[in-house]
Scaffold this motif. Sequence first.
Motif, PDB file in Angstrom:
ATOM      1  N   LEU A   1       1.314 -16.340   4.951  1.00  0.00           N
ATOM      2  CA  LEU A   1       1.624 -16.739   3.576  1.00  0.00           C
ATOM      3  C   LEU A   1       0.936 -15.811   2.581  1.00  0.00           C
ATOM      4  CD1 LEU A   1       2.741 -18.661   1.412  1.00  0.00           C
ATOM      5  CD2 LEU A   1       0.694 -20.087   1.756  1.00  0.00           C
ATOM      6  N   ALA A   2      -0.352 -15.555   2.812  1.00  0.00           N
ATOM      7  CA  ALA A   2      -1.126 -14.730   1.882  1.00  0.00           C
ATOM      8  C   ALA A   2      -0.537 -13.328   1.753  1.00  0.00           C
ATOM      9  CB  ALA A   2      -2.580 -14.654   2.339  1.00  0.00           C
ATOM     10  N   MET A   3      -0.207 -12.704   2.881  1.00  0.00           N
ATOM     11  CA  MET A   3       0.270 -11.324   2.828  1.00  0.00           C
ATOM     12  C   MET A   3       1.714 -11.235   2.341  1.00  0.00           C
ATOM     13  SD  MET A   3      -2.470  -9.924   3.360  1.00  0.00           S
ATOM     14  CE  MET A   3      -1.816  -8.291   3.020  1.00  0.00           C
ATOM     15  N   ILE A   4       2.510 -12.277   2.550  1.00  0.00           N
ATOM     16  CA  ILE A   4       3.853 -12.307   1.952  1.00  0.00           C
ATOM     17  C   ILE A   4       3.711 -12.360   0.427  1.00  0.00           C
ATOM     18  CG2 ILE A   4       5.891 -13.757   1.582  1.00  0.00           C
ATOM     19  CD1 ILE A   4       5.885 -14.407   4.534  1.00  0.00           C
ATOM     20  N   LEU A   5       2.770 -13.169  -0.053  1.00  0.00           N
ATOM     21  CA  LEU A   5       2.525 -13.252  -1.492  1.00  0.00           C
ATOM     22  C   LEU A   5       2.016 -11.924  -2.047  1.00  0.00           C
ATOM     23  CD1 LEU A   5       0.854 -16.793  -1.783  1.00  0.00           C
ATOM     24  CD2 LEU A   5       3.194 -16.146  -2.395  1.00  0.00           C
ATOM     25  N   VAL A   6       1.125 -11.265  -1.312  1.00  0.00           N
ATOM     26  CA  VAL A   6       0.612  -9.954  -1.743  1.00  0.00           C
ATOM     27  C   VAL A   6       1.763  -8.948  -1.846  1.00  0.00           C
ATOM     28  CG1 VAL A   6      -0.790  -7.972  -1.036  1.00  0.00           C
ATOM     29  CG2 VAL A   6      -1.740 -10.268  -0.904  1.00  0.00           C
ATOM     30  N   GLY A   7       2.635  -8.927  -0.833  1.00  0.00           N
ATOM     31  CA  GLY A   7       3.764  -8.010  -0.851  1.00  0.00           C
ATOM     32  C   GLY A   7       4.757  -8.344  -1.949  1.00  0.00           C
ATOM     33  N   PHE A   8       5.099  -9.603  -2.073  1.00  0.00           N
ATOM     34  CA  PHE A   8       6.074 -10.043  -3.074  1.00  0.00           C
ATOM     35  C   PHE A   8       5.545  -9.781  -4.482  1.00  0.00           C
ATOM     36  CE2 PHE A   8       8.463 -12.822  -5.785  1.00  0.00           C
ATOM     37  CZ  PHE A   8       9.718 -12.946  -5.195  1.00  0.00           C
ATOM     38  N   GLY A   9       4.309 -10.189  -4.736  1.00  0.00           N
ATOM     39  CA  GLY A   9       3.741 -10.048  -6.076  1.00  0.00           C
ATOM     40  C   GLY A   9       3.541  -8.599  -6.496  1.00  0.00           C
ATOM     41  N   SER A  10       3.082  -7.752  -5.551  1.00  0.00           N
ATOM     42  CA  SER A  10       2.853  -6.347  -5.901  1.00  0.00           C
ATOM     43  C   SER A  10       4.173  -5.623  -6.164  1.00  0.00           C
ATOM     44  CB  SER A  10       2.077  -5.640  -4.782  1.00  0.00           C
ATOM     45  OG  SER A  10       2.791  -5.665  -3.555  1.00  0.00           O
TER      46      SER A  10
ATOM     47  N   CYS B   1      -4.307  -7.541  11.802  1.00  0.00           N
ATOM     48  CA  CYS B   1      -3.775  -6.611  10.807  1.00  0.00           C
ATOM     49  C   CYS B   1      -2.308  -6.278  11.036  1.00  0.00           C
ATOM     50  CB  CYS B   1      -4.606  -5.327  10.815  1.00  0.00           C
ATOM     51  SG  CYS B   1      -6.291  -5.549  10.217  1.00  0.00           S
ATOM     52  N   GLY B   2      -1.885  -6.292  12.297  1.00  0.00           N
ATOM     53  CA  GLY B   2      -0.486  -6.022  12.579  1.00  0.00           C
ATOM     54  C   GLY B   2       0.422  -7.069  11.963  1.00  0.00           C
ATOM     55  N   LEU B   3       0.068  -8.325  12.130  1.00  0.00           N
ATOM     56  CA  LEU B   3       0.837  -9.416  11.533  1.00  0.00           C
ATOM     57  C   LEU B   3       0.738  -9.366  10.013  1.00  0.00           C
ATOM     58  CD1 LEU B   3       2.509 -11.996  11.857  1.00  0.00           C
ATOM     59  CD2 LEU B   3       0.362 -13.277  12.048  1.00  0.00           C
ATOM     60  N   ALA B   4      -0.438  -8.996   9.495  1.00  0.00           N
ATOM     61  CA  ALA B   4      -0.631  -8.898   8.052  1.00  0.00           C
ATOM     62  C   ALA B   4       0.284  -7.827   7.458  1.00  0.00           C
ATOM     63  CB  ALA B   4      -2.089  -8.591   7.732  1.00  0.00           C
ATOM     64  N   LEU B   5       0.383  -6.675   8.128  1.00  0.00           N
ATOM     65  CA  LEU B   5       1.245  -5.600   7.642  1.00  0.00           C
ATOM     66  C   LEU B   5       2.714  -6.015   7.682  1.00  0.00           C
ATOM     67  CD1 LEU B   5       1.550  -2.679   6.678  1.00  0.00           C
ATOM     68  CD2 LEU B   5       1.645  -1.973   9.083  1.00  0.00           C
ATOM     69  N   LEU B   6       3.122  -6.658   8.755  1.00  0.00           N
ATOM     70  CA  LEU B   6       4.499  -7.125   8.868  1.00  0.00           C
ATOM     71  C   LEU B   6       4.819  -8.137   7.775  1.00  0.00           C
ATOM     72  CD1 LEU B   6       7.169  -7.216  10.422  1.00  0.00           C
ATOM     73  CD2 LEU B   6       6.166  -8.968  11.907  1.00  0.00           C
ATOM     74  N   SER B   7       3.891  -9.058   7.522  1.00  0.00           N
ATOM     75  CA  SER B   7       4.094 -10.073   6.483  1.00  0.00           C
ATOM     76  C   SER B   7       4.159  -9.430   5.098  1.00  0.00           C
ATOM     77  CB  SER B   7       2.961 -11.103   6.526  1.00  0.00           C
ATOM     78  OG  SER B   7       2.881 -11.721   7.794  1.00  0.00           O
ATOM     79  N   PHE B   8       3.326  -8.421   4.879  1.00  0.00           N
ATOM     80  CA  PHE B   8       3.335  -7.691   3.611  1.00  0.00           C
ATOM     81  C   PHE B   8       4.700  -7.037   3.385  1.00  0.00           C
ATOM     82  CE2 PHE B   8       2.675  -3.519   1.524  1.00  0.00           C
ATOM     83  CZ  PHE B   8       2.279  -3.960   0.265  1.00  0.00           C
ATOM     84  N   TRP B   9       5.237  -6.425   4.430  1.00  0.00           N
ATOM     85  CA  TRP B   9       6.543  -5.774   4.323  1.00  0.00           C
ATOM     86  C   TRP B   9       7.637  -6.801   4.048  1.00  0.00           C
ATOM     87  CZ3 TRP B   9      11.015  -6.215   7.306  1.00  0.00           C
ATOM     88  CH2 TRP B   9      12.012  -5.272   7.027  1.00  0.00           C
ATOM     89  N   VAL B  10       7.561  -7.953   4.689  1.00  0.00           N
ATOM     90  CA  VAL B  10       8.538  -9.023   4.447  1.00  0.00           C
ATOM     91  C   VAL B  10       8.480  -9.459   2.985  1.00  0.00           C
ATOM     92  CG1 VAL B  10       9.119 -11.436   4.943  1.00  0.00           C
ATOM     93  CG2 VAL B  10       8.593  -9.863   6.820  1.00  0.00           C
ATOM     94  N   GLY B  11       7.263  -9.622   2.458  1.00  0.00           N
ATOM     95  CA  GLY B  11       7.108 -10.004   1.056  1.00  0.00           C
ATOM     96  C   GLY B  11       7.710  -8.979   0.117  1.00  0.00           C
TER      97      GLY B  11
END
Length: 439
Positions: free
Chosen positions: A166-175, A414-424
């Motif tokens: 959730l956090a990294m999707i928000l980081v990706g979406f918001g940025s 970090c792998g899941l975090a990067l993937l979630s960031f890209w999804v966001g």
Amino acid sequence: MQSLFAQQISASNAAACARRSSRDKNLTSKLNGRIGISNPMQSSASSALKSSVKGRRRKQMRRKISIAHHGADYVATFEPENAAAGGVILAAAVLGRYLSTGEAIGCSHLVSPFSFSGVSKDAWETKLPLFLGIVATPLVLPYLGLAHLLPTGGYEVIEGTSRLVLAMILVGFGSKLGDGCTSGHGLSGIGRLSVRSLANVCTFMVFGALAATMFNTNALLHVVTTTGKGKAATAVNAIANTVAATQADKALYGKILTSAFAGYATIGYLAKNNILIKRGSKMADVVKSAVHGATGVLFGVGLVVSQMVNPAKVSTFLQFTQSTWDPSLGVVMGAALAAIIPGILIIKNQLNTSTFGDAFKLPDPITADIDAKLIVGGAIFGTGWGLAGMCPGPLFVNVGAALTNQSISATGGCGLALLSFWVGQTLARITRDVLEGSA
């Protein structure tokens, strides 16, 4: 090393479970003998008692395994010298790229090439080299004598898979929606005196602090709040735990900055005088891409030296109401902007074009609208940042560290975090297209 450590934990846990199972059986047997259990109903009650005991044991064991896997507790410390040095190194990377190519640094845009629309020529030549340079930082640290500043495999992310996603999707979406992050708006944007960037930074700082405080990110990063036990327990005070940089590290920081200045100056001189590097030639394009890559490494080194790659360091800054509050992030940004603002003004006033002949990218004009997307994007990004203590640049460095020791995984860390960031980022791109199409 990690495999051996995991085997040791598994062996220890198995032995502990065996001992407890034997003890539970003996206890149950004694109870049966004392109370005279002989009929089926009594045996059923005994089985229920045994199941309850085993269930509690399993829960306790899972909790212990989880803590052991996450790593050691973090004691907050204030490191003003490392923070200031890291900020100046970050400034050197921002100014070096601006001088050489006319472009600012914004880490949130670096995964844009990995989209469904294909990879553009600009992405191949600028974004990908910068991204790969940041990711490659852990490989360079041992040669600089700075390997001790980054743990093997990188820093631990927050516990809880759903919260991390959730956090990294928000980081990706918001940025993506707000068109920048801590580097794009916080350093490059404010460094170029952009009012829009200032508004975005103020927004994500407020929401980051609120999210980290309300949902206690420190706890999920194992930030220690007290030391000692019982009446001797005392609250941890990060400022009281001020740690100075070693003389060896200070000397290394000076060498890094000197080398970076010499490198950018040499390339600038050669390109300006058409020596080996002729503007517009294929050789110039190759050297330009190499500059982007080297700048990425320099930027990553700045993140490591300042310890912004450590989510706990960021979290203890955002939770400013705690005794563990660590102002290091403020020192990083202050030191970086103190160099970036005058540096960019000097470059723009003294030069007409960048080293390779590109025009300097200017900030938004003072009259530029501070629209809803900018503010909402900053709020969403700040919320995700506060929930995880991680933003794009530090994430890329930690991904590089995980790749280095082959601990990267798409299902965690970090792998899941990067993937979630890209999804966001992808979701934000779709949202922006829809909003712009309906306007």
